[in-house]
Scaffold this motif. Structure first.
Motif, PDB file in Angstrom:
ATOM      1  N   ARG A 191       0.835  -1.202   0.000  1.00 29.68           N
ATOM      2  CA  ARG A 191       0.000   0.000   0.000  1.00 29.68           C
ATOM      3  C   ARG A 191       0.866   1.247   0.000  1.00 29.68           C
ATOM      4  O   ARG A 191       1.979   1.260   0.539  1.00 29.68           O
ATOM      5  CB  ARG A 191      -0.900   0.027   1.232  1.00 29.68           C
ATOM      6  N   LEU A 192       0.342   2.328  -0.595  1.00 28.63           N
ATOM      7  CA  LEU A 192       0.985   3.623  -0.422  1.00 28.63           C
ATOM      8  C   LEU A 192       0.803   4.049   1.026  1.00 28.63           C
ATOM      9  O   LEU A 192      -0.174   3.687   1.687  1.00 28.63           O
ATOM     10  CB  LEU A 192       0.348   4.662  -1.337  1.00 28.63           C
ATOM     11  N   GLN A 193       1.739   4.830   1.534  1.00 31.21           N
ATOM     12  CA  GLN A 193       1.604   5.388   2.869  1.00 31.21           C
ATOM     13  C   GLN A 193       1.999   6.857   2.794  1.00 31.21           C
ATOM     14  O   GLN A 193       2.985   7.217   2.141  1.00 31.21           O
ATOM     15  CB  GLN A 193       2.463   4.627   3.872  1.00 31.21           C
ATOM     16  N   ALA A 194       1.193   7.693   3.433  1.00 32.97           N
ATOM     17  CA  ALA A 194       1.396   9.131   3.282  1.00 32.97           C
ATOM     18  C   ALA A 194       0.797   9.885   4.460  1.00 32.97           C
ATOM     19  O   ALA A 194      -0.010   9.355   5.221  1.00 32.97           O
ATOM     20  CB  ALA A 194       0.757   9.615   1.980  1.00 32.97           C
ATOM     21  N   HIS A 195       1.228  11.138   4.585  1.00 31.28           N
ATOM     22  CA  HIS A 195       0.570  12.080   5.489  1.00 31.28           C
ATOM     23  C   HIS A 195      -0.545  12.719   4.673  1.00 31.28           C
ATOM     24  O   HIS A 195      -0.306  13.245   3.584  1.00 31.28           O
ATOM     25  CB  HIS A 195       1.563  13.129   5.984  1.00 31.28           C
ATOM     26  N   VAL A 196      -1.762  12.666   5.187  1.00 32.99           N
ATOM     27  CA  VAL A 196      -2.918  13.137   4.433  1.00 32.99           C
ATOM     28  C   VAL A 196      -3.541  14.326   5.170  1.00 32.99           C
ATOM     29  O   VAL A 196      -3.805  14.258   6.371  1.00 32.99           O
ATOM     30  CB  VAL A 196      -3.960  12.013   4.261  1.00 32.99           C
ATOM     31  N   PHE A 197      -3.762  15.403   4.423  1.00 34.28           N
ATOM     32  CA  PHE A 197      -4.261  16.645   4.994  1.00 34.28           C
ATOM     33  C   PHE A 197      -5.629  16.997   4.429  1.00 34.28           C
ATOM     34  O   PHE A 197      -5.979  16.634   3.296  1.00 34.28           O
ATOM     35  CB  PHE A 197      -3.294  17.795   4.688  1.00 34.28           C
ATOM     36  N   LEU A 198      -6.390  17.732   5.222  1.00 33.60           N
ATOM     37  CA  LEU A 198      -7.642  18.316   4.768  1.00 33.60           C
ATOM     38  C   LEU A 198      -7.363  19.691   4.166  1.00 33.60           C
ATOM     39  O   LEU A 198      -6.290  20.269   4.403  1.00 33.60           O
ATOM     40  CB  LEU A 198      -8.623  18.436   5.936  1.00 33.60           C
ATOM     41  N   PRO A 199      -8.293  20.253   3.400  1.00 34.21           N
ATOM     42  CA  PRO A 199      -8.063  21.568   2.785  1.00 34.21           C
ATOM     43  C   PRO A 199      -7.761  22.682   3.784  1.00 34.21           C
ATOM     44  O   PRO A 199      -7.128  23.684   3.430  1.00 34.21           O
ATOM     45  CB  PRO A 199      -9.381  21.841   2.044  1.00 34.21           C
ATOM     46  N   ASN A 200      -8.190  22.519   5.035  1.00 23.77           N
ATOM     47  CA  ASN A 200      -7.887  23.545   6.049  1.00 23.77           C
ATOM     48  C   ASN A 200      -6.488  23.377   6.648  1.00 23.77           C
ATOM     49  O   ASN A 200      -6.119  24.094   7.572  1.00 23.77           O
ATOM     50  CB  ASN A 200      -8.936  23.529   7.164  1.00 23.77           C
ATOM     51  N   GLY A 201      -5.707  22.422   6.127  1.00 22.02           N
ATOM     52  CA  GLY A 201      -4.339  22.233   6.581  1.00 22.02           C
ATOM     53  C   GLY A 201      -4.183  21.282   7.740  1.00 22.02           C
ATOM     54  O   GLY A 201      -3.066  21.066   8.219  1.00 22.02           O
ATOM     55  N   GLN A 202      -5.264  20.671   8.218  1.00 18.13           N
ATOM     56  CA  GLN A 202      -5.177  19.751   9.349  1.00 18.13           C
ATOM     57  C   GLN A 202      -4.746  18.362   8.900  1.00 18.13           C
ATOM     58  O   GLN A 202      -5.180  17.866   7.854  1.00 18.13           O
ATOM     59  CB  GLN A 202      -6.518  19.658  10.067  1.00 18.13           C
ATOM     60  N   LEU A 203      -3.905  17.727   9.707  1.00 18.41           N
ATOM     61  CA  LEU A 203      -3.424  16.376   9.437  1.00 18.41           C
ATOM     62  C   LEU A 203      -4.477  15.373   9.877  1.00 18.41           C
ATOM     63  O   LEU A 203      -4.880  15.340  11.039  1.00 18.41           O
ATOM     64  CB  LEU A 203      -2.116  16.153  10.199  1.00 18.41           C
ATOM     65  N   LEU A 204      -4.928  14.526   8.959  1.00 20.57           N
ATOM     66  CA  LEU A 204      -5.987  13.578   9.285  1.00 20.57           C
ATOM     67  C   LEU A 204      -5.577  12.615  10.396  1.00 20.57           C
ATOM     68  O   LEU A 204      -6.378  12.282  11.269  1.00 20.57           O
ATOM     69  CB  LEU A 204      -6.378  12.776   8.035  1.00 20.57           C
ATOM     70  N   ALA A 205      -4.335  12.148  10.358  1.00 22.18           N
ATOM     71  CA  ALA A 205      -3.873  11.242  11.412  1.00 22.18           C
ATOM     72  C   ALA A 205      -3.937  11.920  12.771  1.00 22.18           C
ATOM     73  O   ALA A 205      -4.287  11.296  13.780  1.00 22.18           O
ATOM     74  CB  ALA A 205      -2.453  10.765  11.110  1.00 22.18           C
ATOM     75  N   GLY A 206      -3.600  13.211  12.813  1.00 25.83           N
ATOM     76  CA  GLY A 206      -3.677  13.955  14.068  1.00 25.83           C
ATOM     77  C   GLY A 206      -5.101  14.077  14.575  1.00 25.83           C
ATOM     78  O   GLY A 206      -5.365  13.978  15.776  1.00 25.83           O
ATOM     79  N   ILE A 207      -6.040  14.279  13.662  1.00 23.33           N
ATOM     80  CA  ILE A 207      -7.451  14.356  14.042  1.00 23.33           C
ATOM     81  C   ILE A 207      -7.911  13.028  14.638  1.00 23.33           C
ATOM     82  O   ILE A 207      -8.586  12.993  15.676  1.00 23.33           O
ATOM     83  CB  ILE A 207      -8.317  14.715  12.823  1.00 23.33           C
ATOM     84  N   MET A 208      -7.536  11.928  13.990  1.00 22.05           N
ATOM     85  CA  MET A 208      -7.961  10.612  14.477  1.00 22.05           C
ATOM     86  C   MET A 208      -7.373  10.318  15.861  1.00 22.05           C
ATOM     87  O   MET A 208      -8.052   9.754  16.727  1.00 22.05           O
ATOM     88  CB  MET A 208      -7.556   9.537  13.479  1.00 22.05           C
ATOM     89  N   ALA A 209      -6.108  10.706  16.084  1.00 26.05           N
ATOM     90  CA  ALA A 209      -5.506  10.514  17.406  1.00 26.05           C
ATOM     91  C   ALA A 209      -6.197  11.394  18.441  1.00 26.05           C
ATOM     92  O   ALA A 209      -6.456  10.964  19.572  1.00 26.05           O
ATOM     93  CB  ALA A 209      -4.011  10.815  17.353  1.00 26.05           C
ATOM     94  N   ALA A 210      -6.521  12.636  18.061  1.00 29.85           N
ATOM     95  CA  ALA A 210      -7.178  13.563  18.987  1.00 29.85           C
ATOM     96  C   ALA A 210      -8.586  13.109  19.343  1.00 29.85           C
ATOM     97  O   ALA A 210      -9.069  13.357  20.458  1.00 29.85           O
ATOM     98  CB  ALA A 210      -7.225  14.965  18.367  1.00 29.85           C
TER      99      ALA A 210
END
Length: 266
Positions: free
Chosen positions: A109-128
């Motif tokens: 699989r590809l692995q990447a840091h994925v961001f929303l248009p507002n600049g937030q990191l999706l992984a960070g949101i899921m951890a939060a």
């Protein structure tokens, strides 16, 4: 309107020299590909352009296989998937892809840091949200401070997995005492226990808890400091990783010190 850059071009060019970020927001120095996601396949995997992209730096509860008794879904796995779907849907499925040192993982699989248009990191949101745990997968170690910090905030507020842990400790997830585990408790989790002994061979360093053996393979030694590892003897630690059974015992292999709380600077 953002310029669309093909995923193929980014893979060819590579992003190995980028500065590591300590924030959960997009570093303006990052080269980013804006595209459309299709759906969340789990709490840490998206389908983008018909390819799976694993979010770097987090481990969400495994979806498992409901029809396979040896691979049951982990608690809150469906809720984690719904949470990830909610956040991408609320931004019209638009996501930004930033690759790290290694763009493909062991399963292809590809692995990447994925961001929303507002600049937030999706992984960070899921951890939060308490829907995923922070991990340290070398060499893709950018945003480590962000992810472990977000997890700590969710843990302090008892959100998501941490509320589950408070209300249903018998599930032994996401945190379990080593002394309470058996060889049936495999899969990813955090294990807490006293370090009974620390030793090393030519092939691995060994950190033994009362019922769990933690192994650091030779290939990962460059990430660790032996004196710091040896100093764990007699201390109570929390180690996170995939538990597996070997010769009737429960073991965990670690490749980075951030997977042990007393060695993690964040």
């Amino acid at each position: 309107m953002k310029t669309l850059v093909s995923l193929t071009l980014i893979l060819i060019l590579g992003l190995s020299g980028l500065v590591r970020a300590s924030s959960c927001e997009l570093d303006p120095r990052d080269e980013i590909t804006w595209t459309q996601a299709q759906m969340a396949l789990s709490g840490d995997t998206l389908l983008v352009n018909n390819r799976q992209i694993r979010l770097i730096g987090i481990q969400a509860p495994a979806m498992g296989n409901p029809s396979n008794r040896s691979d049951p879904p982990q608690p809150l796995s469906r809720q984690a998937q719904r949470t990830l779907n909610h956040f991408i849907a609320s931004h019209n499925l638009e996501v930004g892809i930033v690759f790290d040192e290694q763009a493909q993982e062991a399963f292809g699989r590809l692995q990447a840091h994925v961001f929303l248009p507002n600049g937030q990191l999706l992984a960070g949101i899921m951890a939060a949200e308490g829907m995923a745990l922070a991990i340290a997968p070398p060499p893709n170690l950018r945003y480590q401070a962000c992810l472990f910090n977000q997890e700590q905030q969710a843990r302090a507020a008892e959100r998501g997995l941490w509320e589950l842990h408070r209300n249903s400790p018998e599930l032994k997830f996401p945190l379990a005492q080593s002394s309470q585990l058996s060889d049936l408790d495999n899969g990813f989790r955090i294990i807490r226990g006293e370090v009974v002994s620390v030793s090393r061979t030519r092939r691995q360093w060994q950190i033994n808890l009362d019922t769990t053996g933690i192994r650091i393979p030779r290939a990962a030694w460059s990430h660790f400091n032996w004196d710091q590892v040896k100093a764990l003897e007699g201390q109570t630690i929390e180690a996170r990783g995939n538990g597996f059974v070997f010769q009737g015992g429960l073991f965990m292999t670690l490749e980075h010190p951030n997977m042990i709380n007393l060695l993690n600077p964040y």
